[in-house]
Design a protein around this motif. Structure first.
Motif, PDB file in Angstrom:
ATOM      1  N   PRO A 141       0.808  -1.222   0.000  1.00 59.77           N
ATOM      2  CA  PRO A 141       0.000   0.000   0.000  1.00 59.77           C
ATOM      3  C   PRO A 141       0.841   1.272   0.000  1.00 59.77           C
ATOM      4  CG  PRO A 141      -0.921  -1.591   1.528  1.00 59.77           C
ATOM      5  CD  PRO A 141       0.407  -2.135   1.086  1.00 59.77           C
ATOM      6  N   LEU A 142       1.905   1.294   0.798  1.00 56.26           N
ATOM      7  CA  LEU A 142       2.776   2.465   0.815  1.00 56.26           C
ATOM      8  C   LEU A 142       3.414   2.671  -0.550  1.00 56.26           C
ATOM      9  CD1 LEU A 142       4.140   4.753   2.389  1.00 56.26           C
ATOM     10  CD2 LEU A 142       5.898   3.122   3.116  1.00 56.26           C
ATOM     11  N   GLY A 143       3.820   1.564  -1.199  1.00 52.98           N
ATOM     12  CA  GLY A 143       4.408   1.654  -2.528  1.00 52.98           C
ATOM     13  C   GLY A 143       3.447   2.236  -3.546  1.00 52.98           C
ATOM     14  N   VAL A 144       2.176   1.859  -3.454  1.00 52.17           N
ATOM     15  CA  VAL A 144       1.158   2.417  -4.360  1.00 52.17           C
ATOM     16  C   VAL A 144       1.044   3.921  -4.163  1.00 52.17           C
ATOM     17  CG1 VAL A 144      -1.322   2.493  -4.860  1.00 52.17           C
ATOM     18  CG2 VAL A 144      -0.176   0.282  -4.561  1.00 52.17           C
ATOM     19  N   MET A 145       1.002   4.363  -2.906  1.00 46.48           N
ATOM     20  CA  MET A 145       0.862   5.797  -2.623  1.00 46.48           C
ATOM     21  C   MET A 145       2.089   6.575  -3.103  1.00 46.48           C
ATOM     22  SD  MET A 145      -2.133   5.806  -1.387  1.00 46.48           S
ATOM     23  CE  MET A 145      -2.306   7.522  -0.891  1.00 46.48           C
ATOM     24  N   LYS A 146       3.276   6.017  -2.899  1.00 50.47           N
ATOM     25  CA  LYS A 146       4.502   6.686  -3.358  1.00 50.47           C
ATOM     26  C   LYS A 146       4.558   6.744  -4.883  1.00 50.47           C
ATOM     27  CE  LYS A 146       6.530   7.247   0.731  1.00 50.47           C
ATOM     28  NZ  LYS A 146       6.671   8.586   1.340  1.00 50.47           N
ATOM     29  N   LEU A 147       4.063   5.695  -5.539  1.00 46.52           N
ATOM     30  CA  LEU A 147       4.038   5.669  -7.001  1.00 46.52           C
ATOM     31  C   LEU A 147       3.138   6.784  -7.538  1.00 46.52           C
ATOM     32  CD1 LEU A 147       4.841   4.218  -9.654  1.00 46.52           C
ATOM     33  CD2 LEU A 147       2.913   2.654  -9.268  1.00 46.52           C
ATOM     34  N   LEU A 148       1.966   6.932  -6.948  1.00 50.09           N
ATOM     35  CA  LEU A 148       1.046   7.995  -7.379  1.00 50.09           C
ATOM     36  C   LEU A 148       1.652   9.374  -7.120  1.00 50.09           C
ATOM     37  CD1 LEU A 148      -2.342   6.503  -6.111  1.00 50.09           C
ATOM     38  CD2 LEU A 148      -1.494   6.558  -8.470  1.00 50.09           C
ATOM     39  N   TYR A 205       4.209  10.454  -9.707  1.00 55.96           N
ATOM     40  CA  TYR A 205       3.607  10.928 -10.962  1.00 55.96           C
ATOM     41  C   TYR A 205       2.652  12.110 -10.739  1.00 55.96           C
ATOM     42  CZ  TYR A 205       5.683   7.251 -13.745  1.00 55.96           C
ATOM     43  OH  TYR A 205       6.595   6.452 -14.413  1.00 55.96           O
ATOM     44  N   LYS A 206       2.720  12.670  -9.501  1.00 55.64           N
ATOM     45  CA  LYS A 206       1.926  13.855  -9.161  1.00 55.64           C
ATOM     46  C   LYS A 206       0.424  13.633  -9.371  1.00 55.64           C
ATOM     47  CE  LYS A 206       5.635  17.219  -9.880  1.00 55.64           C
ATOM     48  NZ  LYS A 206       6.706  16.232  -9.843  1.00 55.64           N
ATOM     49  N   ILE A 207      -0.022  12.447  -9.034  1.00 61.82           N
ATOM     50  CA  ILE A 207      -1.449  12.118  -9.077  1.00 61.82           C
ATOM     51  C   ILE A 207      -1.997  12.296  -7.670  1.00 61.82           C
ATOM     52  CG2 ILE A 207      -3.158  10.314  -9.499  1.00 61.82           C
ATOM     53  CD1 ILE A 207      -1.151   9.118 -11.543  1.00 61.82           C
ATOM     54  N   ILE A 267      -8.322   2.709 -22.497  1.00 63.43           N
ATOM     55  CA  ILE A 267      -9.305   3.635 -21.934  1.00 63.43           C
ATOM     56  C   ILE A 267      -8.780   4.415 -20.719  1.00 63.43           C
ATOM     57  CG2 ILE A 267     -10.379   1.935 -20.396  1.00 63.43           C
ATOM     58  CD1 ILE A 267     -13.102   3.094 -21.199  1.00 63.43           C
ATOM     59  N   ALA A 268      -7.743   3.874 -20.034  1.00 57.56           N
ATOM     60  CA  ALA A 268      -7.186   4.533 -18.852  1.00 57.56           C
ATOM     61  C   ALA A 268      -6.282   5.698 -19.252  1.00 57.56           C
ATOM     62  CB  ALA A 268      -6.400   3.521 -18.023  1.00 57.56           C
ATOM     63  N   SER A 269      -6.103   6.643 -18.315  1.00 59.29           N
ATOM     64  CA  SER A 269      -5.158   7.741 -18.546  1.00 59.29           C
ATOM     65  C   SER A 269      -3.759   7.359 -18.072  1.00 59.29           C
ATOM     66  CB  SER A 269      -5.623   9.009 -17.829  1.00 59.29           C
ATOM     67  OG  SER A 269      -5.740   8.786 -16.435  1.00 59.29           O
ATOM     68  N   TYR A 270      -3.705   6.617 -16.954  1.00 59.33           N
ATOM     69  CA  TYR A 270      -2.457   6.090 -16.404  1.00 59.33           C
ATOM     70  C   TYR A 270      -2.720   4.643 -16.003  1.00 59.33           C
ATOM     71  CZ  TYR A 270      -0.850  10.951 -15.568  1.00 59.33           C
ATOM     72  OH  TYR A 270      -0.481  12.256 -15.689  1.00 59.33           O
ATOM     73  N   MET A 271      -1.675   3.809 -16.097  1.00 60.34           N
ATOM     74  CA  MET A 271      -1.848   2.413 -15.697  1.00 60.34           C
ATOM     75  C   MET A 271      -0.504   1.787 -15.347  1.00 60.34           C
ATOM     76  SD  MET A 271      -3.763  -0.665 -17.769  1.00 60.34           S
ATOM     77  CE  MET A 271      -4.006  -2.268 -16.997  1.00 60.34           C
ATOM     78  N   THR A 272      -0.516   0.925 -14.336  1.00 62.45           N
ATOM     79  CA  THR A 272       0.698   0.193 -13.987  1.00 62.45           C
ATOM     80  C   THR A 272       0.788  -1.078 -14.824  1.00 62.45           C
ATOM     81  OG1 THR A 272      -0.447  -1.012 -12.218  1.00 62.45           O
ATOM     82  CG2 THR A 272       0.730   0.990 -11.589  1.00 62.45           C
ATOM     83  N   PRO A 273       1.972  -1.422 -15.306  1.00 60.94           N
ATOM     84  CA  PRO A 273       2.158  -2.703 -15.994  1.00 60.94           C
ATOM     85  C   PRO A 273       2.406  -3.810 -14.988  1.00 60.94           C
ATOM     86  CG  PRO A 273       4.219  -1.498 -15.989  1.00 60.94           C
ATOM     87  CD  PRO A 273       3.210  -0.632 -15.276  1.00 60.94           C
ATOM     88  N   VAL A 274       2.265  -5.035 -15.434  1.00 59.85           N
ATOM     89  CA  VAL A 274       2.649  -6.221 -14.629  1.00 59.85           C
ATOM     90  C   VAL A 274       3.398  -7.169 -15.554  1.00 59.85           C
ATOM     91  CG1 VAL A 274       1.860  -8.181 -13.275  1.00 59.85           C
ATOM     92  CG2 VAL A 274       0.619  -6.015 -13.130  1.00 59.85           C
ATOM     93  N   PRO A 275       4.666  -7.460 -15.252  1.00 61.02           N
ATOM     94  CA  PRO A 275       5.459  -6.952 -14.122  1.00 61.02           C
ATOM     95  C   PRO A 275       5.964  -5.535 -14.381  1.00 61.02           C
ATOM     96  CG  PRO A 275       6.791  -8.415 -15.463  1.00 61.02           C
ATOM     97  CD  PRO A 275       5.408  -8.465 -16.065  1.00 61.02           C
ATOM     98  N   GLY A 276       6.643  -4.980 -13.373  1.00 56.28           N
ATOM     99  CA  GLY A 276       7.267  -3.663 -13.529  1.00 56.28           C
ATOM    100  C   GLY A 276       6.441  -2.510 -13.019  1.00 56.28           C
ATOM    101  N   GLY A 277       5.368  -2.814 -12.279  1.00 57.06           N
ATOM    102  CA  GLY A 277       4.529  -1.750 -11.741  1.00 57.06           C
ATOM    103  C   GLY A 277       4.656  -1.653 -10.240  1.00 57.06           C
ATOM    104  N   VAL A 278       3.713  -2.270  -9.535  1.00 56.75           N
ATOM    105  CA  VAL A 278       3.682  -2.184  -8.074  1.00 56.75           C
ATOM    106  C   VAL A 278       4.768  -3.041  -7.425  1.00 56.75           C
ATOM    107  CG1 VAL A 278       2.267  -2.629  -6.026  1.00 56.75           C
ATOM    108  CG2 VAL A 278       1.224  -1.611  -8.065  1.00 56.75           C
TER     109      VAL A 278
END
Length: 296
Positions: free
Chosen positions: A142-149, A152-154, A255-266
């Protein structure tokens, strides 16, 4: 559509942790240590441990991995955990899950000193998180998700966030972190009615359900930010294996504006936060005058 590149972002945060570790060394303070426990012969677990060891080495954090077979008595594992609790240089302890089925995971984890909990799995630290106590670590994914956003200034404030999945490791703590940053959060699960319609309201959609490619574009509002936490290994018609997320990347990315890939995302972000937690524990335990300012 812009990719939320977890590898690039994790490299940034690892570099910040490395600078903090170097600062410690310049002040004559030994580097912190992460102690890991690999129990049994789970191939994926062994791979994750090697990735964490490599990441620690890159930033100057020491590691000590206890590789134990599935016949190791529980009492011996607990003794080794207690030894790490007593070691002043060890500031992060993690037991790689899942354990072989005959072990009591909850009991074994309970012997980790809360101040050295690298994963933030212990009830004491989860309780501190929900009470808003910032002098403790946070769950790594969860912390990693928040830091990722944030990288990217989301901004999640005032956004409608839908999290599909209510696990104790990802869904529930991520919902809290989103709330803490003033998002409006809806948690969905297997009993949610009209799941697609609920998901399509979201400005930020998080998939954390463990079902390969379940989420396609019919779940996604045009322009939404999509974070795919899932990691699944499936066999393709040609017999080859593929690593994929809970989202159908080809469908959702249209359709998304931003998206994480798998692998290489979260995934890379989770490992980066293990390093961050190990360092932050060290700073708290030793009452060091080191600011944990690692934001972009």
């Amino acid at each position: 559509m812009q990719i939320l590149d977890g590898k690039q972002t994790a490299a940034y945060y690892r570099s910040k942790v490395a600078l903090k570790v170097e600062e410690l060394k310049k002040n004559g303070i030994a580097a912190p240590r992460l102690a890991a426990f690999l129990i049994g012969d789970n191939i994926a677990s062994a791979m994750y441990i090697k990735m964490k060891e490599k990441a620690c080495a890159e930033v100057g954090i020491l590691t000590r991995t206890h590789v134990l077979d599935a016949k190791t008595p529980e009492a011996e594992i607990i003794k080794l955990i207690k030894d790490e609790n007593a070691d002043p240089q060890t500031s992060g302890i993690l037991v790689q899950l899942p354990l072989p089925k005959h072990y009591d995971e909850k009991k074994i984890l309970s012997y980790i000193e809360p101040s050295k909990d690298a994963d933030c799995f212990l009830p004491q630290n989860i309780g501190h998180m929900f009470l808003g106590d910032e002098t403790t670590v946070l769950p790594c994914t969860p912390l990693g998700v928040m830091k990722l956003l944030k990288y990217y200034k989301i901004d999640v404030a005032s956004k409608e966030v839908c999290i599909i999945g209510r696990s104790n490791i990802v869904g529930k703590p991520l919902a809290f972190l989103m709330l803490k940053d003033n998002a409006t959060v809806t948690m969905c699960h297997s009993k949610t009615r009209d799941l697609k319609e609920v998901a399509k309201r979201a400005d930020i959609l998080v998939a954390a359900i463990g079902r390969a490619k379940m989420i396609d574009s019919s779940y996604v509002k045009p322009g939404a930010v999509v974070v795919d936490v899932g990691i699944n290994h499936i066999e393709k018609p040609d017999g080859k294996h593929e690593t994929c997320g809970d989202c159908d990347f080809e469908s959702v990315s249209k359709i998304a504006s931003y998206m994480t890939p798998v692998p290489g995302g979260v995934g890379p972000m989770t490992i980066a936060m293990v390093l961050y937690n190990t360092l932050y524990n060290y700073v708290l335990i030793k009452k060091l005058d080191i600011k944990m300012d690692i934001e972009p």
